[in-house]
Enzyme design. Structure first.
Site, PDB file in Angstrom:
ATOM      1  CD  GLU A 256      -1.635   2.191   2.153  1.00 15.60           C
ATOM      2  OE1 GLU A 256      -1.267   3.272   1.621  1.00 15.60           O
ATOM      3  OE2 GLU A 256      -1.706   2.012   3.369  1.00 15.60           O
ATOM      4  CB  CYS A 295      -1.078   6.723   2.131  1.00 15.19           C
ATOM      5  SG  CYS A 295      -2.333   5.922   3.152  1.00 15.19           S
TER       6      CYS A 295
END
Length: 685
Positions: A256, A295
């Site tokens: 990720e 993120c």
């Protein structure tokens, strides 16, 4: 708190050798602690997890592991203020830390609740059985069991608690131990929580180990049963994914990575409208929360070209109200970046972006800081850039400044907006602000292949919306391409990452005995006493009650229609059946099910407490007046339930297969019903 962090390995807290890596306060630059991992025996660490933690977890059922997560979440919730106090030193405000701390604990609670969707066994049946032979004596099923390895979690600096707990939630529920390697920049937060977790003794020994330093070499001794999850930069993730130990052993590697997430203003949204204001607020929140170090933060803003000035002006006014400084100072709404090196990195990336963009708002040097010395802390003011030719100057779609930085860009039509958004080459999330379902549908269809999640933002959902940047435990978190190509969370999907799916084949009776779930075609020994007279523990998978028979009459159908008000023409008007599948008046499907219940229910008071629900039901053949039906009631599956308190009745859920058949022994209806049944232990205690 010691200024020298310890690693927790093989059941002991181990200090690092040498000077270690210094960890500094993001606000005033003072030393917090040092961490290190030089000289650690990773081979022994992984072996310990596989041989001590793994077997202990695998002895527990999904239900037991779910209750373990709940106990851990409750325990950490009582300790959380100490984490907030330390989190300020990472530059996070109270609101920022809430995402990390309460968000992480909340994920534990969410995964603990998933136990209700899982069996009280050490395995999980995935999907439905496959009939592999004509007569049904040979079938197949997919069984999922915990891998016999260890999950190695390599986490980023921005969420030292949430990043750890959201991964642990899934692997612990699945029954797999973990070694956590947080970022050496903020591992002081991970360490203090792990100390509490270990002290609680809620997890079995070996279920959790911690490496606070750089972790170089931690992936060298992987085996085919291990799993690696990574959160961080795409470049680092790609390097790790290419390691020989990953490739040679086909180790699952879930990545990720940070991505260039976008938000799009729909052409239906006018300046001054509610949806326009929601659009602006979402951008401001995503630019300033965690000082832009998320993120999922919005890096690219796309608006219709005739509204770019309105958006720039309104957004600049909102960003100008952002007060920057020590998060413990009253009135401060945004803290600092996590470190001085990160401050320098963000500045360098902004300077690269400025080669083809202009500065729409903000200043790299001239800004005020409350309650702190700007020169000592890692402060960075919100920066809004503008790129008027996003199709030509594409570095906006390639370079990420991991801080409070975003770029405003125009688009001419929906097709161009989608094309520009997709230039990000794969993102964790994008948001569209629109109330136009046609615009939203086309955007979703064409942008979905490039995104892990898409939020449609408007007034209708805004009151309860969790927002652009909030991964939810029950939804997948990840994205294709640049975003890493992986998935985390996603409810049950998350735990399957740590389970091995294996196809098993054999006779239905054998597969039923292995899985403790009755398989159609398996042995159905006739019950000697009514199953509703038996306590939970005494019921055997596969035991069956065959009921008396009943011949259907027209009065049955008419009376049911009058009772329920269901006067559908096929049940009451024989003159209207031309062109339908029916030969004549047909019985209601729900009459068949209701009649079946009346035939198999034991009316006297007994261990069965209540009807808990209906999972599936199909009506497979028309039932006409004159046909005779009977019922087979079979114990399909048993799931024990926990006692909520000492006054709660010990009980479990029993799933029953209900087969209604006609005089030719052909099935006319099939359903799975659930009842709540007392445990006999209540009487023995």
């Amino acid at each position: 708190m010691s200024t020298k962090l310890h690693n927790y390995l093989q059941g002991a807290w181990v200090p690092h050798d040498g000077e270690g890596i210094p960890q500094f306060d993001a606000i005033d630059g003072t030393l917090i602690s040092t961490c290190g991992s030089e000289g650690l025996d990773y081979s022994a660490t992984l072996h310990y997890a596989r041989k001590v933690g793994g077997p202990a977890l695998r002895k527990m059922s999904f239900q037991e592991r779910g209750r373990m997560l709940k106990a851990l979440a409750l325990f950490l919730n009582e300790q959380k203020e100490k984490y907030y106090t330390l989190s300020y030193r990472s530059g996070a405000t109270r609101a920022d830390s809430w995402i990390d701390i309460d968000g992480g604990i909340g994920t534990l609670f969410a995964y603990a609740s998933l136990r209700r969707k899982l069996p009280d066994t050490r395995w999980y049946l995935d999907g439905e059985a496959a009939k592999l032979s004509k007569e049904g004596s040979f079938i197949g099923h997919h069984l999922m069991v915990p891998k016999h390895g260890v999950a190695i979690h390599i986490n980023a600096f921005n969420f030292p608690i949430w990043g750890m707990l959201e991964k642990l939630s899934a692997n612990l529920l699945a029954g797999m131990p973990a070694v956590v390697k947080p970022s050496e920049v903020t591992s002081y937060l991970s360490e203090i929580m792990v100390r509490d977790i270990i002290a609680s003794s809620i997890l079995p020994e070996g279920a959790l180990q911690l490496v606070c330093g750089s972790g170089v070499g931690i992936l060298d001794d992987l085996c085919e049963q291990d799993v690696v999850t990574f959160t961080g930069s795409a470049a680092t993730g790609q390097q790790l994914r290419a390691l020989p130990s990953i490739i040679q052993h086909s180790v699952p590697f879930n990545m990720e990575a940070d991505s260039l997430n976008a938000i799009v203003l729909g052409p239906d949204v006018e300046p001054g409208s509610v949806d326009f204001d929601l659009f602006l607020k979402e951008i401001r929140r995503e630019m300033t929360a965690k000082t832009g170090q998320k993120c999922t933060a919005i890096r690219r803003i796309f608006v219709p070209e005739d509204r770019i000035e309105a958006v720039q002006n309104a957004l600049s006014k909102m960003l100008a109200q952002t007060t920057l400084g020590d998060p413990r100072t009253e009135g401060v709404r945004m803290g600092a970046l996590v470190s001085k090196p990160q401050q320098q990195e963000v500045r360098q990336q902004v300077e690269k972006l400025l080669q083809h963009s202009s500065l729409a708002f903000g200043n790299l040097d001239q800004f005020e800081v409350l309650g702190a010395d700007k020169t000592k802390g890692a402060f960075f003011a919100p920066i809004l850039l503008r790129n008027d030719q996003p199709s030509k100057y594409t570095n906006t779609h390639q370079i990420e400044a991991f801080g409070p930085v975003s770029t405003l860009m125009p688009y001419r039509n929906l097709a161009e907006a989608i094309e520009l958004v997709n230039l990000g080459k794969g993102s964790l999330v994008s948001t569209i602000a629109t109330a136009d379902p046609r615009f939203a549908q086309e955007y979703v269809m064409e942008a979905a292949p490039y995104h892990g999640r898409i939020l449609i933002l408007n007034e209708a959902s805004a009151k309860e919306s969790t927002g652009h940047g909030s991964p939810m435990p029950l939804l997948s978190h990840g994205g294709p391409g640049r975003a890493g190509g992986g998935e985390e969370l996603g409810g049950l999907r998350g735990i399957k990452h740590y389970l091995q799916r294996t196809a098993i084949q054999g006779h239905p009776s054998m597969l039923g005995q292995i899985t403790e779930v009755y398989q159609v075609g398996g042995a159905q020994p006739e019950a000697t006493i009514h199953p509703f007279r038996k306590y939970f523990e005494d019921l055997q998978i596969g035991e069956t009650l065959s009921t008396h028979k009943h011949t259907v009459t027209e009065s049955d159908i008419i009376n049911f229609a009058n009772l329920t008000g269901d006067h559908f023409y096929a049940h009451v008007d024989e003159t209207a059946l031309e062109g339908t599948p029916f030969e004549r008046r047909v019985a209601h499907g729900y009459w068949i099910l209701s009649k079946a219940a009346g035939m198999f229910v034991e009316p006297r008071k007994g261990p069965v407490l209540l009807n808990y629900g209906l999972e599936e039901c199909r009506f497979t053949k028309p039932v006409y007046p004159g046909m005779t039906i009977g019922v087979r009631l079979t114990v399909k599956e048993k799931i024990a339930q926990e006692q909520r308190d000492e006054n709660d009745v010990p009980k479990g859920i029993v799933k029953w297969l209900v087969e209604v058949f006609d005089q030719t022994n052909e099935t006319v209806a099939i359903a799975t019903i659930l009842t709540m049944v007392r445990k006999v232990e209540e009487l023995r205690s």
